[in-house]
Design an enzyme around this catalytic site. Structure first.
Site, PDB file in Angstrom:
ATOM      1  N   SER A   1       0.801  -1.230   0.000  1.00 46.99           N
ATOM      2  CA  SER A   1       0.000   0.000   0.000  1.00 46.99           C
ATOM      3  C   SER A   1       0.831   1.276   0.000  1.00 46.99           C
ATOM      4  O   SER A   1       0.296   2.370  -0.069  1.00 46.99           O
ATOM      5  CB  SER A   1      -0.947   0.002   1.197  1.00 46.99           C
ATOM      6  OG  SER A   1      -0.193   0.059   2.369  1.00 46.99           O
TER       7      SER A   1
ATOM      8  N   LYS B   1      -6.176   3.362   9.312  1.00 48.50           N
ATOM      9  CA  LYS B   1      -5.345   4.391   8.654  1.00 48.50           C
ATOM     10  C   LYS B   1      -5.935   5.773   8.852  1.00 48.50           C
ATOM     11  O   LYS B   1      -5.214   6.762   9.077  1.00 48.50           O
ATOM     12  CB  LYS B   1      -5.213   4.066   7.166  1.00 48.50           C
ATOM     13  CG  LYS B   1      -4.242   2.910   6.932  1.00 48.50           C
ATOM     14  CD  LYS B   1      -4.153   2.511   5.494  1.00 48.50           C
ATOM     15  CE  LYS B   1      -3.089   1.414   5.328  1.00 48.50           C
ATOM     16  NZ  LYS B   1      -3.070   0.870   3.970  1.00 48.50           N
TER      17      LYS B   1
END
Ligand SMILES: Nc1ncnc2c1ncn2[C@@H]1O[C@H](COP(=O)(O)OP(=O)(O)OP(=O)(O)O)[C@@H](O)[C@H]1O
Ligand SMILES: [Mg+2]
Length: 1002
Positions: free
Chosen positions: A907, A950
């Site tokens: 990611s 996140k």
């Protein structure tokens, strides 16, 4: 010593019961049936055998009377006048005269050969005779009057080869009167005769072989039946001189008289020896009562104890010496020698008797010792039984197992009932000291302690469950909702089935602790076992019974300890399952956690399938990556992400602070933490996803507060406090016990009264607890200081918990070109990370343009994505800025700082590309912007995981704009508003868009 005294002494020595078993003194082949007849004769004697002293007196009297008779007459060697007499008639065949016993009437006698023991004069003895013709002749004699024969002991040495069969016998024998002839019925001979008469018609029915054998035996004369028993009374010695006839044998004899007593009256030695013989007979009677019979008969018939010759014969006849020794006595004509020899035999006999008595006593001692032990053991057993201490007794064990299994018998599956029955039977047949016994016993111990088919009553009340769950944990909506759904389904269906729920999330977010709350919410029993690091399959599936110390697996242990088949089982740390050489525990869990299979879960030890389908399995894990696919497939995953500051504040205020105060004994109103201090704690000290660290900090603060309070209040107050708190603890315990009792009363369906009584007791216990708690508060208030302690932010807080660790994710206030904020997701929750890019300008000859170095704990996946990023960035730059040769001229270095923790995952792809392009174009990324997303070589931005974590991490580090892949839009939409609040988010599908949001000027 007078004769009277001797008789008395001998008689007294016989003062022992007749019935006592002893070795027969006369070991003749046919002693047993004849002893009875001998005894009958004895008891016919006036006085019989009752009363020993009376018996002795009678013997004495009889003898005295006879002595008188004798002294009136001249001494006659054979004084048996009563039995002697009869007419002398020639026999039909042999010319043997039947006359009185006088020697002159018997110059020749019919011989009765003796196989064993010579007959002693003055003694009566049964003799078995097989020779039919001999018997007939004796019977004929008997029919005419008295019958007299001569008995001679057969020589034993070798088989006879003599022409004259009388040479096979000793020369000296005994002249004997035949008292009676008793025919011994010969069954086999009769049968044979009958059979012979009837001819062979019935041969087929009779065993031919047996018949033949019987014939042979009859011929040999060793058959059990047949022949006759003669009861012989010895009179005097004979010496055979010639054989007159062979079959039956008749010999010519000399009658030998013993010398007269009167001649020897002055012989002291002889007298002394005689006395010694009498004394020894007395001793013998003590040890061998059977000798009494002989003595009694001797006395009864005719004998005088003062005749040494007769005494010697009597003594010899009482001995069980061998035939040779006895024949020697018979052969000895000299009275002195004979008496000596008899004394020796007699002494030997006494010793033998003593030895025998000794052996008898020892055997008896042992037997009675054993018996005593046996009786004591029996007594002990019954005492133990009476006291309920019966432990190891087999029957008690069996009863215990049966009783334990009885309540479950109806609910238990047929195979379990069968196995238990079989094992109980097996136990009954085993020796308690054997190892097999212990194995079976342990096995039964386990088999019977499993709650076969017994489930506890569940509480399927949604609102109540929601209350319980909320009381323990803040937030965690997903989990709570899942549990409420579970209850709803149970309510609608009427029954609940087991389920497997797995909670995944960073540490300290309440996964483990909510397990217990779930159990409370459902009112089920709770069992927790951690499989972190577990590498032995046996922990789950049990050992085979054959191993020493074998145990069932955790699940069976769980059933035993909870006592129900529907507990909540928390399998902690499933993501940390080990894998040892003992097999793969994850695979063992597959069976356990498969709703299709766990209805008949087979433990290796138990070996009987148990039903786990009603168990609610709750698993916890930090990450899903390490859970094997097939296992994960069976689980229902509920994700728990970390908490944002607001949530933490709420948790701290409503739950953690309270418990921290309680644990450190600080009263509710005695101290508090200011809002500013709490914020500082959350923002500066405890920034991780979970609240465990926050909890620790709060506890630390209140411990310090407690120290202060205790110092100020002094020891007296602390003591009071301690007592009050102890009371609360005791009350709590009592309440638990009462509640348990109530449950048991409900389960065992006791009468309404007992249940009501139990309910009342629980109520009372609750009241007592409330009172105790009130007392604690009272104590706190009574000892409270005027001002509560308030912990404030800044200096105060530093005093309590020290300086805040340098923990900011934010290294840059304003990121320079080449540095981009990324968002990562680790097992610890989400975090922000910086990707730094630096160029090393290459000039001159060693141009190394285009190379890439990476540092900062990057895993394989991240390394791959860095080289993808490099390639893509070059092509992107070439497309947008054709003149830019940055990548050709420079070697690149990418670093991810603050990275002691390993990072892996694709990611960071878009972050790296942005960093490189930012460096190449020398433009900084927009401030407070963070991004995440995987980029393919063609620039497509792919969705990533952990959006919530996140986002939370981004907020924590003050990010205001986030770039997410388009594919993650749905995750974002699911987030609650308070998380999204104040954040600007863009969803991108191609890298161009990232460039546009992060770097482009417009
Ligand atoms: N939502 C919450 N409300 C109240 N207390 C909480 C909450 N979440 C966590 N806690 C508290 O935090 C502490 C740690 O929680 P717990 O041990 O359950 O963490 P965990 O998720 O199992 O962590 P790990 O993954 O490290 O095992 C517990 O004392 C628990 O009471
Ligand atoms: Mg845990």
């Amino acid at each position: 010593m007078s004769l009277r005294n001797a008789a008395r002494a001998v008689a007294r020595a016989t003062a022992r019961p007749w019935g006592r078993a002893a070795v027969p003194s006369n070991a003749d082949t046919a002693v047993a049936p004849l002893r009875a007849s001998g005894r009958r004769q004895i008891s016919e004697f006036p006085g019989g055998s009752n009363g020993d002293d009376a018996w002795a007196t009678r013997i004495w009297n009889t003898m005295r009377a006879r002595s008188r008779q004798r002294s009136a007459r001249a001494f006659h060697s054979s004084s048996n006048a009563a039995s002697e007499g009869g007419s002398a008639t020639p026999t039909s065949g042999g010319g043997i005269m039947v006359a009185s016993g006088h020697p002159s009437s018997h110059p020749q006698v019919l011989v009765v050969p003796l196989n064993r023991r010579p007959l002693m004069p003055g003694v009566i003895m049964p003799v078995r005779v097989m020779d039919e013709r001999l018997i007939q002749e004796i019977e004929e004699m008997k029919a005419r009057g008295q019958a007299y024969v001569g008995t001679f002991l057969k020589r034993t040495e070798g088989e006879s080869e003599n022409v004259d069969p009388s040479d096979d016998m000793h020369d000296i024998g005994t002249f004997a009167q035949v008292q009676s002839v008793i025919r011994v019925p010969d069954i086999s001979a009769d049968t044979l005769k009958n059979e012979d008469e009837k001819g062979s018609s019935r041969d087929d029915k009779v065993d031919v072989k047996a018949k033949a054998e019987a014939r042979v035996r009859a011929a040999k004369g060793e058959d059990g039946g047949g022949g006759a028993t003669l009861l012989l009374l010895g009179h005097r010695r004979l010496r055979k001189t010639a054989t007159v006839r062979h079959q039956p044998m008749v010999v010519r004899v000399d009658h030998i008289k013993d010398p007269k007593v009167a001649d020897r009256d002055d012989d002291d030695v002889l007298k002394a020896t005689a006395n010694e013989v009498i004394a020894t007979i007395k001793d013998l009677l003590k040890v061998n009562p059977l000798a009494k019979e002989t003595l009694q008969y001797f006395a009864q018939r005719f004998q005088d104890f003062q005749d040494p010759a007769k005494l010697a014969d009597l003594a010899a006849s009482m001995c069980s010496a061998d035939d040779g020794a006895l024949q020697e006595i018979l052969d000895t004509l000299d009275v002195r020698e004979r008496l000596q020899a008899a004394l020796v035999l007699l002494k030997k006999e006494v010793e033998l008797g003593k030895l025998q008595a000794d052996i008898g006593r020892r055997v008896e001692e042992k037997i009675s010792g054993d018996q005593r032990r046996y009786f004591l053991m029996e007594q002990l057993k019954s005492i133990k039984k009476e006291l309920g201490m019966e432990r190891d007794d087999k029957t008690a064990l069996q009863e215990k197992f049966r009783a334990r299994f009885a309540p479950f018998k109806d609910g238990a599956p047929a195979h379990a009932v069968k196995t238990i029955d079989e094992e109980l039977n097996k136990l009954a047949g085993l020796e308690p000291s054997s190892s097999e016994f212990n194995v079976t016993r342990n096995y039964l111990e386990w088999l019977t302690s499993i709650p076969w088919g017994h489930s506890s009553e569940e509480r399927l009340d949604i609102s109540q469950a929601a209350d319980v769950l909320d009381a323990d944990h803040y937030g965690l909506e997903d989990v709570k909702e899942r549990i409420l759904e579970f209850i709803a389904v149970g309510q609608l269906r009427g029954t609940t089935q087991g389920k497997i729920i797995t909670m995944v999330g960073p540490p300290g977010v309440g996964k483990t602790s909510i397990g217990q709350s779930i159990a409370r919410a459902l009112d089920r029993k709770f069992f927790r076992f951690s499989v972190g690091g577990l590498s032995d399959v046996a922990e789950i599936k049990g050992h085979r019974r054959t191993y020493v110390g074998a145990m069932p697996g955790k699940l069976v242990q769980c059933l035993k300890s909870t006592g129900v088949s529907n507990p909540v089982v928390l399998i902690d740390e499933v993501d940390k399952l080990g894998r040892g050489f003992q097999g793969d525990p994850a695979s063992a869990l597959l069976e356990l956690l498969d709703p299709e299979q766990n209805g008949s879960f087979l433990d290796h030890y138990l070996d009987v399938p148990v039903d786990l389908s009603k168990v609610l399995f709750v698993c916890t894990a930090n990450v899903l990556d390490t859970i094997p696919g097939p296992l994960l497939d069976r689980m229902e995953v509920v994700r728990l992400s970390g908490y944002i500051a607001d949530e933490k504040r709420a948790i701290a205020r409503t739950y953690l602070e309270k418990t921290a105060k309680e644990r450190s004994g600080v009263g509710e109103k005695e101290a508090s933490i200011s809002d500013a201090a709490m914020n500082s704690l959350i923002e500066d000290y405890c920034r991780e996803a979970g609240v465990r660290n926050l909890q620790k900090h709060l506890e630390k603060i209140y411990r310090k507060v407690a120290l202060k309070l205790a110092k100020a209040k002094g020891p007296e107050a602390s003591k009071k406090m301690g007592q009050a708190r102890n009371k609360v603890a005791a009350a709590k315990k009592a309440l638990e016990a009462k509640e348990d009792e109530l449950k048991k009363a409900n389960v065992s369906a006791k009468s309404k009264k007992t249940v009501e009584a139990a309910e009342k007791e629980v109520e009372d216990a609750k009241e007592a607890l409330a009172a105790a708690e009130a007392a604690v508060i009272e104590v706190i208030e009574s000892t409270a200081m005027s001002d509560p302690i308030v912990v404030d932010a800044g200096k105060d807080l530093i005093e309590y918990v020290g300086q805040p660790p340098f923990q900011t994710d934010r290294i840059y206030e304003q990121t320079p070109p080449g540095v981009v904020t990324g968002l990562a997701w680790t097992s610890m929750g989400g975090s922000t990370l910086y990707i730094e890019c630096t160029a090393i300008h290459q000039n001159g000859t060693d141009k190394k343009g285009g190379t890439l170095t990476t540092t900062g704990q990057l895993g394989d996946v991240m390394k791959e994505s860095s080289s993808i990023a490099h390639t893509f960035a070059r092509s992107f730059l070439a497309g947008r800025f054709p003149g830019n040769t940055f990548f050709d001229d420079n070697a690149l270095h990418i670093h991810v700082p603050a990275g002691a923790t390993p990072k892996d995952g694709p990611s960071a792809g878009c972050t790296m590309i942005t960093g490189m392009i930012s460096l190449a174009t020398d433009r900084p990324v927009k401030p407070n912007l963070a991004m995440t997303g995987e980029v393919t070589l063609t620039g497509i931005v792919m969705p990533i995981g952990g959006v919530k974590e996140k986002t939370i991490a981004a907020r924590r580090s003050g990010v205001t704009t986030i770039l997410f892949p388009e594919g993650n839009k749905k995750d974002w939409d699911e987030l609650s508003d308070d998380i999204k609040e104040g954040l600007e988010v863009h969803f991108v599908s191609m890298y161009d868009e990232v460039y546009k949001h992060a770097l482009s000027a417009e």
